[in-house]
Design a protein around this motif. Sequence first.
Motif, mmCIF file in Angstrom:
data_model
loop_
_atom_site.group_PDB
_atom_site.id
_atom_site.type_symbol
_atom_site.label_atom_id
_atom_site.label_comp_id
_atom_site.label_asym_id
_atom_site.label_seq_id
_atom_site.Cartn_x
_atom_site.Cartn_y
_atom_site.Cartn_z
ATOM 1 N N LEU A 62 0.860 -1.180 0.000
ATOM 2 C CA LEU A 62 0.000 0.000 0.000
ATOM 3 C C LEU A 62 0.896 1.229 0.000
ATOM 4 O O LEU A 62 1.714 1.415 0.904
ATOM 5 C CB LEU A 62 -0.908 -0.010 1.224
ATOM 6 N N VAL A 63 0.735 2.077 -1.020
ATOM 7 C CA VAL A 63 1.677 3.163 -1.263
ATOM 8 C C VAL A 63 0.987 4.518 -1.108
ATOM 9 O O VAL A 63 -0.095 4.752 -1.665
ATOM 10 C CB VAL A 63 2.261 3.066 -2.693
ATOM 11 N N ASP A 64 1.617 5.398 -0.364
ATOM 12 C CA ASP A 64 1.241 6.810 -0.359
ATOM 13 C C ASP A 64 2.485 7.634 -0.085
ATOM 14 O O ASP A 64 3.590 7.092 0.020
ATOM 15 C CB ASP A 64 0.115 7.109 0.640
ATOM 16 N N ARG A 65 2.328 8.928 0.016
ATOM 17 C CA ARG A 65 3.500 9.795 0.130
ATOM 18 C C ARG A 65 4.245 9.619 1.447
ATOM 19 O O ARG A 65 5.455 9.840 1.508
ATOM 20 C CB ARG A 65 3.081 11.259 -0.040
ATOM 21 N N LYS A 66 3.543 9.201 2.516
ATOM 22 C CA LYS A 66 4.173 9.091 3.833
ATOM 23 C C LYS A 66 4.484 7.659 4.247
ATOM 24 O O LYS A 66 5.371 7.430 5.072
ATOM 25 C CB LYS A 66 3.280 9.745 4.891
ATOM 26 N N GLY A 67 3.755 6.694 3.739
ATOM 27 C CA GLY A 67 3.979 5.311 4.141
ATOM 28 C C GLY A 67 3.601 5.040 5.579
ATOM 29 O O GLY A 67 4.121 4.108 6.199
ATOM 30 N N GLU A 68 2.681 5.821 6.108
ATOM 31 C CA GLU A 68 2.274 5.701 7.503
ATOM 32 C C GLU A 68 0.801 5.326 7.591
ATOM 33 O O GLU A 68 0.048 5.443 6.625
ATOM 34 C CB GLU A 68 2.508 7.024 8.239
ATOM 35 N N GLY A 69 0.394 4.887 8.775
ATOM 36 C CA GLY A 69 -1.001 4.554 9.006
ATOM 37 C C GLY A 69 -1.118 3.307 9.856
ATOM 38 O O GLY A 69 -0.121 2.638 10.164
ATOM 39 N N PRO A 70 -2.336 2.970 10.265
ATOM 40 C CA PRO A 70 -2.541 1.784 11.103
ATOM 41 C C PRO A 70 -2.044 0.521 10.410
ATOM 42 O O PRO A 70 -2.113 0.399 9.187
ATOM 43 C CB PRO A 70 -4.067 1.752 11.292
ATOM 44 N N ALA A 71 -1.550 -0.407 11.209
ATOM 45 C CA ALA A 71 -1.114 -1.685 10.649
ATOM 46 C C ALA A 71 -2.320 -2.438 10.102
ATOM 47 O O ALA A 71 -3.367 -2.515 10.741
ATOM 48 C CB ALA A 71 -0.419 -2.508 11.730
ATOM 49 N N LEU A 72 -2.170 -2.984 8.898
ATOM 50 C CA LEU A 72 -3.202 -3.789 8.259
ATOM 51 C C LEU A 72 -2.631 -5.179 8.044
ATOM 52 O O LEU A 72 -1.579 -5.319 7.418
ATOM 53 C CB LEU A 72 -3.620 -3.183 6.914
ATOM 54 N N PRO A 73 -3.259 -6.218 8.551
ATOM 55 C CA PRO A 73 -2.700 -7.576 8.420
ATOM 56 C C PRO A 73 -2.404 -7.935 6.970
ATOM 57 O O PRO A 73 -3.246 -7.788 6.090
ATOM 58 C CB PRO A 73 -3.820 -8.461 8.989
ATOM 59 N N GLY A 74 -1.184 -8.381 6.731
ATOM 60 C CA GLY A 74 -0.793 -8.822 5.401
ATOM 61 C C GLY A 74 -0.460 -7.711 4.426
ATOM 62 O O GLY A 74 -0.234 -7.980 3.248
ATOM 63 N N VAL A 75 -0.404 -6.461 4.917
ATOM 64 C CA VAL A 75 -0.176 -5.317 4.033
ATOM 65 C C VAL A 75 1.111 -4.605 4.434
ATOM 66 O O VAL A 75 1.299 -4.238 5.592
ATOM 67 C CB VAL A 75 -1.357 -4.322 4.090
ATOM 68 N N GLU A 76 1.992 -4.428 3.456
ATOM 69 C CA GLU A 76 3.227 -3.657 3.635
ATOM 70 C C GLU A 76 2.974 -2.222 3.193
ATOM 71 O O GLU A 76 2.326 -1.983 2.167
ATOM 72 C CB GLU A 76 4.333 -4.265 2.768
ATOM 73 N N ARG A 77 3.441 -1.266 3.949
ATOM 74 C CA ARG A 77 3.300 0.139 3.568
ATOM 75 C C ARG A 77 4.616 0.652 2.980
ATOM 76 O O ARG A 77 5.705 0.277 3.436
ATOM 77 C CB ARG A 77 2.897 1.007 4.757
ATOM 78 N N LEU A 78 4.493 1.504 1.974
ATOM 79 C CA LEU A 78 5.657 2.092 1.322
ATOM 80 C C LEU A 78 5.407 3.568 1.089
ATOM 81 O O LEU A 78 4.321 3.959 0.641
ATOM 82 C CB LEU A 78 5.925 1.406 -0.021
ATOM 83 N N ALA A 79 6.395 4.385 1.352
ATOM 84 C CA ALA A 79 6.321 5.814 1.064
ATOM 85 C C ALA A 79 6.917 6.079 -0.316
ATOM 86 O O ALA A 79 8.064 5.718 -0.579
ATOM 87 C CB ALA A 79 7.082 6.614 2.122
ATOM 88 N N ALA A 80 6.124 6.668 -1.197
ATOM 89 C CA ALA A 80 6.608 7.027 -2.526
ATOM 90 C C ALA A 80 5.674 8.061 -3.120
ATOM 91 O O ALA A 80 4.455 8.015 -2.912
ATOM 92 C CB ALA A 80 6.686 5.807 -3.439
ATOM 93 N N ASP A 81 6.225 8.999 -3.859
ATOM 94 C CA ASP A 81 5.442 10.016 -4.561
ATOM 95 C C ASP A 81 5.220 9.541 -5.986
ATOM 96 O O ASP A 81 6.101 9.652 -6.835
ATOM 97 C CB ASP A 81 6.182 11.351 -4.547
ATOM 98 N N VAL A 82 4.027 8.988 -6.255
ATOM 99 C CA VAL A 82 3.779 8.400 -7.568
ATOM 100 C C VAL A 82 3.505 9.457 -8.632
ATOM 101 O O VAL A 82 3.272 9.118 -9.790
ATOM 102 C CB VAL A 82 2.620 7.377 -7.524
ATOM 103 N N GLY A 83 3.559 10.712 -8.243
ATOM 104 C CA GLY A 83 3.475 11.784 -9.228
ATOM 105 C C GLY A 83 4.809 12.064 -9.893
ATOM 106 O O GLY A 83 4.891 12.877 -10.818
ATOM 107 N N THR A 84 5.863 11.368 -9.465
ATOM 108 C CA THR A 84 7.177 11.485 -10.086
ATOM 109 C C THR A 84 7.538 10.148 -10.724
ATOM 110 O O THR A 84 7.081 9.079 -10.279
ATOM 111 C CB THR A 84 8.256 11.835 -9.050
ATOM 112 N N ALA A 85 8.363 10.192 -11.741
ATOM 113 C CA ALA A 85 8.756 8.963 -12.429
ATOM 114 C C ALA A 85 9.482 8.013 -11.481
ATOM 115 O O ALA A 85 9.197 6.802 -11.456
ATOM 116 C CB ALA A 85 9.634 9.291 -13.630
ATOM 117 N N ALA A 86 10.396 8.551 -10.668
ATOM 118 C CA ALA A 86 11.154 7.701 -9.752
ATOM 119 C C ALA A 86 10.240 7.101 -8.691
ATOM 120 O O ALA A 86 10.357 5.923 -8.340
ATOM 121 C CB ALA A 86 12.276 8.502 -9.098
#
Length: 320
Positions: free
Chosen positions: A33-57
């Motif tokens: 689960l990707v958003d700009r901060k990579g933060e939030g409540p733990a969700l079973p079986g879900v890894e969080r990642l911080a990334a700005d998908v508005g940029t190519a990188a």
Amino acid sequence: MARTQTPHAVLGSGPAGTALATELARRGHRVRLVDRKGEGPALPGVERLAADVGTAAGARAAVADAAVVHHCVNVAYPLQVAVLPGIQEAVLGAVEESGARLVVLDTLYPYGETGGAVMTEESPWRATSRKGWMRAALDETYLAAHRAGRARVVLARSADFFGPGVVNSTLGGAVFPAALTGGEIPAFGDIDLPHSYTYIGDVAAGLATLGERPDGDGRVWHLPTAPARTTREVLAMVTARTGRPMRLTAITEPRPFGPFDAEFMAEYAEMFYQHTEPQIMASAAFEEHFGVRPTPLAEALDTTLAWYGAWLDAQAPARG
């Protein structure tokens, strides 16, 4: 179902993205689960990642090694026309490079004003707003990329959301808390017109199914949605469950109310036609092809009210 070896990447951790990530994990998939901060409540079986998908990188990092990418990113309403095309460019470029399938959560905006005609996947795109024109242009680009063989894409359209976690919608934070506490409930436009509302659990189930079923690629689908009722009927079902009288405040033209401030309503004005003509979305094609039925409205409202009750209880110390 056996746990997959390559993950489903869900871009955007709003109500739809969070519900989808939870549903995919429940089905046995590895999920990022990707958003700009990579933060939030733990969700079973879900890894969080911080990334700005508005940029190519950022988009490349978000989709790395994913077999399926679910684009559920949204931005603040006043920023959509300016920002969403750039996000599309980055995300589409990333999946073209990686070879991942792309499932895009979409709206009904490309259809524009229909005069009350039932919206199906065959309805003409006659957008009448800046946001509608923008969404239609994005969708044409997605489908063109699929036709050209640059990417494998499927578009999933939903009516107005409601359900657990859905606060900023017309059937959301301005309605359920007021219904539970006896406050004023906004009545946008003509509430005696039929209006489709899509339950967030059905959004998640539909997107997850599209992620698992490549036979749906290359076209638009309408996500499972219960038969349209008038908004008055829906509100009456809500208040009948709370045991409180329905106190309606007429919103006959865009103006600030509750969580909808002046800036939001100024941007929403061009979409207000959705409350002055019937908004009926049919999802029979999806239901028949994939065998997925929408949650009955009564059950969806019960679950939503239970979530809002807990949400209000959690806020009580802060309010006190």
